[in-house]
Design a protein around this motif. Structure first.
Motif, PDB file in Angstrom:
ATOM      1  N   ILE A  36     -17.940   6.490  22.609  1.00 29.12           N
ATOM      2  CA  ILE A  36     -17.924   4.988  23.315  1.00 29.12           C
ATOM      3  C   ILE A  36     -20.175   4.791  21.811  1.00 29.12           C
ATOM      4  O   ILE A  36     -21.452   5.594  22.411  1.00 29.12           O
ATOM      5  CB  ILE A  36     -18.670   4.624  24.258  1.00 29.12           C
ATOM      6  CG1 ILE A  36     -16.841   4.899  24.667  1.00 29.12           C
ATOM      7  CG2 ILE A  36     -18.921   3.074  24.436  1.00 29.12           C
ATOM      8  CD1 ILE A  36     -17.002   4.446  26.409  1.00 29.12           C
ATOM      9  N   SER A 143      -4.167   0.513  30.801  1.00 24.85           N
ATOM     10  CA  SER A 143      -5.344  -0.244  30.861  1.00 24.85           C
ATOM     11  C   SER A 143      -5.812  -0.979  32.522  1.00 24.85           C
ATOM     12  O   SER A 143      -6.560  -1.572  32.671  1.00 24.85           O
ATOM     13  CB  SER A 143      -4.916  -1.541  30.524  1.00 24.85           C
ATOM     14  OG  SER A 143      -4.601  -1.061  28.873  1.00 24.85           O
ATOM     15  N   ARG A 167      -7.655  -6.544  30.386  1.00 31.00           N
ATOM     16  CA  ARG A 167      -7.596  -6.013  30.734  1.00 31.00           C
ATOM     17  C   ARG A 167      -6.207  -6.187  29.905  1.00 31.00           C
ATOM     18  O   ARG A 167      -6.272  -4.654  29.534  1.00 31.00           O
ATOM     19  CB  ARG A 167      -7.237  -5.516  31.792  1.00 31.00           C
ATOM     20  CG  ARG A 167      -8.996  -5.279  32.224  1.00 31.00           C
ATOM     21  CD  ARG A 167      -8.507  -4.789  34.233  1.00 31.00           C
ATOM     22  NE  ARG A 167      -8.306  -5.262  34.533  1.00 31.00           N
ATOM     23  CZ  ARG A 167      -7.998  -5.888  36.405  1.00 31.00           C
ATOM     24  NH1 ARG A 167      -7.249  -5.134  36.855  1.00 31.00           N
ATOM     25  NH2 ARG A 167      -8.197  -6.559  37.374  1.00 31.00           N
ATOM     26  N   ILE A 170      -6.292  -5.977  26.337  1.00 33.88           N
ATOM     27  CA  ILE A 170      -6.840  -4.260  26.094  1.00 33.88           C
ATOM     28  C   ILE A 170      -5.316  -3.447  26.125  1.00 33.88           C
ATOM     29  O   ILE A 170      -5.371  -2.496  25.289  1.00 33.88           O
ATOM     30  CB  ILE A 170      -8.152  -3.910  26.583  1.00 33.88           C
ATOM     31  CG1 ILE A 170      -9.114  -3.962  26.757  1.00 33.88           C
ATOM     32  CG2 ILE A 170      -7.740  -2.573  27.174  1.00 33.88           C
ATOM     33  CD1 ILE A 170     -10.162  -3.654  27.743  1.00 33.88           C
ATOM     34  N   LEU A 183     -14.695  -3.235  20.051  1.00 38.20           N
ATOM     35  CA  LEU A 183     -15.144  -4.641  21.344  1.00 38.20           C
ATOM     36  C   LEU A 183     -16.287  -5.406  21.245  1.00 38.20           C
ATOM     37  O   LEU A 183     -17.714  -4.878  20.835  1.00 38.20           O
ATOM     38  CB  LEU A 183     -15.253  -4.003  23.224  1.00 38.20           C
ATOM     39  CG  LEU A 183     -14.185  -2.704  22.777  1.00 38.20           C
ATOM     40  CD1 LEU A 183     -14.220  -1.571  24.338  1.00 38.20           C
ATOM     41  CD2 LEU A 183     -12.880  -3.385  23.624  1.00 38.20           C
ATOM     42  N   GLU A 199     -15.396  -1.846  32.284  1.00 40.63           N
ATOM     43  CA  GLU A 199     -16.506  -0.911  32.189  1.00 40.63           C
ATOM     44  C   GLU A 199     -16.025   0.756  32.644  1.00 40.63           C
ATOM     45  O   GLU A 199     -15.934   1.248  31.465  1.00 40.63           O
ATOM     46  CB  GLU A 199     -17.979  -0.795  33.155  1.00 40.63           C
ATOM     47  CG  GLU A 199     -18.952  -2.370  32.161  1.00 40.63           C
ATOM     48  CD  GLU A 199     -20.037  -1.776  32.831  1.00 40.63           C
ATOM     49  OE1 GLU A 199     -20.735  -1.707  33.644  1.00 40.63           O
ATOM     50  OE2 GLU A 199     -21.064  -2.988  32.299  1.00 40.63           O
ATOM     51  N   ILE A 202     -13.196   1.584  29.603  1.00 38.36           N
ATOM     52  CA  ILE A 202     -13.542   1.694  29.115  1.00 38.36           C
ATOM     53  C   ILE A 202     -14.170   3.407  28.832  1.00 38.36           C
ATOM     54  O   ILE A 202     -13.683   4.423  27.944  1.00 38.36           O
ATOM     55  CB  ILE A 202     -14.508   1.159  27.990  1.00 38.36           C
ATOM     56  CG1 ILE A 202     -14.310  -0.616  28.254  1.00 38.36           C
ATOM     57  CG2 ILE A 202     -15.540   0.867  27.203  1.00 38.36           C
ATOM     58  CD1 ILE A 202     -15.400  -1.614  27.969  1.00 38.36           C
ATOM     59  N   LYS A 206     -12.216   6.245  26.506  1.00 41.44           N
ATOM     60  CA  LYS A 206     -12.861   7.074  25.248  1.00 41.44           C
ATOM     61  C   LYS A 206     -12.071   8.363  25.318  1.00 41.44           C
ATOM     62  O   LYS A 206     -12.171   8.951  24.790  1.00 41.44           O
ATOM     63  CB  LYS A 206     -14.693   7.321  25.357  1.00 41.44           C
ATOM     64  CG  LYS A 206     -14.740   7.859  26.548  1.00 41.44           C
ATOM     65  CD  LYS A 206     -16.380   8.381  26.030  1.00 41.44           C
ATOM     66  CE  LYS A 206     -16.685   9.791  27.113  1.00 41.44           C
ATOM     67  NZ  LYS A 206     -18.087   9.679  26.967  1.00 41.44           N
ATOM     68  N   ILE A 211     -14.719   4.583  20.561  1.00 40.87           N
ATOM     69  CA  ILE A 211     -14.919   2.595  20.619  1.00 40.87           C
ATOM     70  C   ILE A 211     -16.066   2.344  20.289  1.00 40.87           C
ATOM     71  O   ILE A 211     -16.987   3.212  20.753  1.00 40.87           O
ATOM     72  CB  ILE A 211     -14.474   2.938  22.407  1.00 40.87           C
ATOM     73  CG1 ILE A 211     -13.494   2.704  22.866  1.00 40.87           C
ATOM     74  CG2 ILE A 211     -15.521   1.518  22.710  1.00 40.87           C
ATOM     75  CD1 ILE A 211     -13.641   2.753  24.763  1.00 40.87           C
ATOM     76  N   ILE A 213     -18.777  -1.200  20.710  1.00 33.51           N
ATOM     77  CA  ILE A 213     -18.260  -2.391  21.965  1.00 33.51           C
ATOM     78  C   ILE A 213     -19.877  -2.302  21.170  1.00 33.51           C
ATOM     79  O   ILE A 213     -21.385  -2.260  21.156  1.00 33.51           O
ATOM     80  CB  ILE A 213     -18.330  -1.530  23.304  1.00 33.51           C
ATOM     81  CG1 ILE A 213     -18.634  -3.460  24.125  1.00 33.51           C
ATOM     82  CG2 ILE A 213     -20.103  -0.707  23.106  1.00 33.51           C
ATOM     83  CD1 ILE A 213     -18.841  -3.074  25.629  1.00 33.51           C
ATOM     84  N   SER A 225     -22.257   4.125  26.774  1.00 32.76           N
ATOM     85  CA  SER A 225     -22.332   4.672  25.735  1.00 32.76           C
ATOM     86  C   SER A 225     -22.696   6.151  25.470  1.00 32.76           C
ATOM     87  O   SER A 225     -23.813   6.614  25.626  1.00 32.76           O
ATOM     88  CB  SER A 225     -22.941   3.781  24.413  1.00 32.76           C
ATOM     89  OG  SER A 225     -24.596   3.366  24.792  1.00 32.76           O
TER      90      SER A 225
END
Length: 263
Positions: A36, A143, A167, A170, A183, A199, A202, A206, A211, A213, A225
């Protein structure tokens, strides 16, 4: 896969059609596979402009200009392709399937929950109803929304809460099995409970998807991240592993921003 970098941005500059100056100036940035990457910086610094360049969504509006390279790794051939050289409409459609995007405000289609996720699959030419159903269910499960909607798949997606809609969006992107998911402040319009759910999602995604963001929330960037890029006035000021950016930045400007002393 032999290469760790799934996308490499090289000397990339961007100018909007009606602008007199460049919005992005000579950006160099790697995007690592199954990691991320957070883009942070003050409003107007170019974060979202850069994000939207990574799947050529700016091309929906004529006259915008690119310079440099954005090289995307083909996971099958293990070779890079410069997405800025793609010209044909079908090439750009395929690119946006490979590099999906989630916007700040949830954007469900005015159709059923099921059809929202099935829509992209049908556009890709999948006609077998059993295959579509299998892929829709898998996307909704991955998701983290399946348990909430499994009994209402024929109901309009517009009846879902904001967090559920995000969601669902996504899930719609994930159904196409993208290699990268972009994102753009995906939780800025959501309450804290929905934000936490997104969160967590996400963080799980990964494992399958790389990803990128954009976020204004420093705590979110720090939590989520692996790598962080700090941008200011269209330039990339500093890029590093997230803990280095937040705990030991090299640039004074970065330190001032992440510690709240900015300006």
């Amino acid at each position: 896969m032999a290469k760790q970098i799934i996308m490499e941005i090289k000397d990339f500059s961007f100018q909007y059609a009606n602008a007199s100056t460049m919005s992005l100036k000579s950006i160099n940035l790697p995007i690592y596979h199954n990691k991320i990457t957070a883009l942070i910086g003050p409003s107007g610094c170019g974060k979202s402009t850069l994000l939207r360049a990574l799947n050529r969504i700016h091309d929906l509006y004529p006259g915008n200009r690119y310079k440099g390279e954005v090289n995307l790794l083909d996971l099958k051939s293990d070779k890079y392709e410069d997405i800025l050289k793609l010209k044909k409409e079908n090439e750009l459609i395929r690119l946006r399937q490979r590099v999906g995007m989630i916007f700040q405000k949830p954007t469900p289609f005015p159709m059923s929950i099921f059809d929202n996720v099935a829509y992209g699959l049908k556009l890709c030419g999948i006609k077998d109803k059993a295959i579509i159903e299998e892929k829709v269910i898998r996307a909704l499960k991955s998701s983290a929304i399946w348990s909430e909607v499994k009994d209402r798949l024929k109901e309009s997606a517009m009846g879902l809460s904001g967090g559920q809609q995000q969601r669902l969006c996504i899930a719609r992107a994930v159904a196409l099995k993208p290699e990268i998911l972009l994102l753009d402040e995906p939780t800025s319009a959501l309450d804290p409970i929905s934000t936490r759910a997104i969160e967590e999602l996400i963080g799980e995604l990964k494992n399958e998807i790389s990803i990128v963001i954009v976020t204004h929330n420093m705590q979110q960037a720090g939590r989520l991240s692996d790598f962080t890029a700090f941008m200011y006035l269209g330039e990339l000021i500093e890029y590093n592993k997230t803990d280095k950016i937040f705990l030991n930045p090299k640039e004074k400007l970065t330190e001032d921003y992440v510690t709240g002393r900015f300006g």
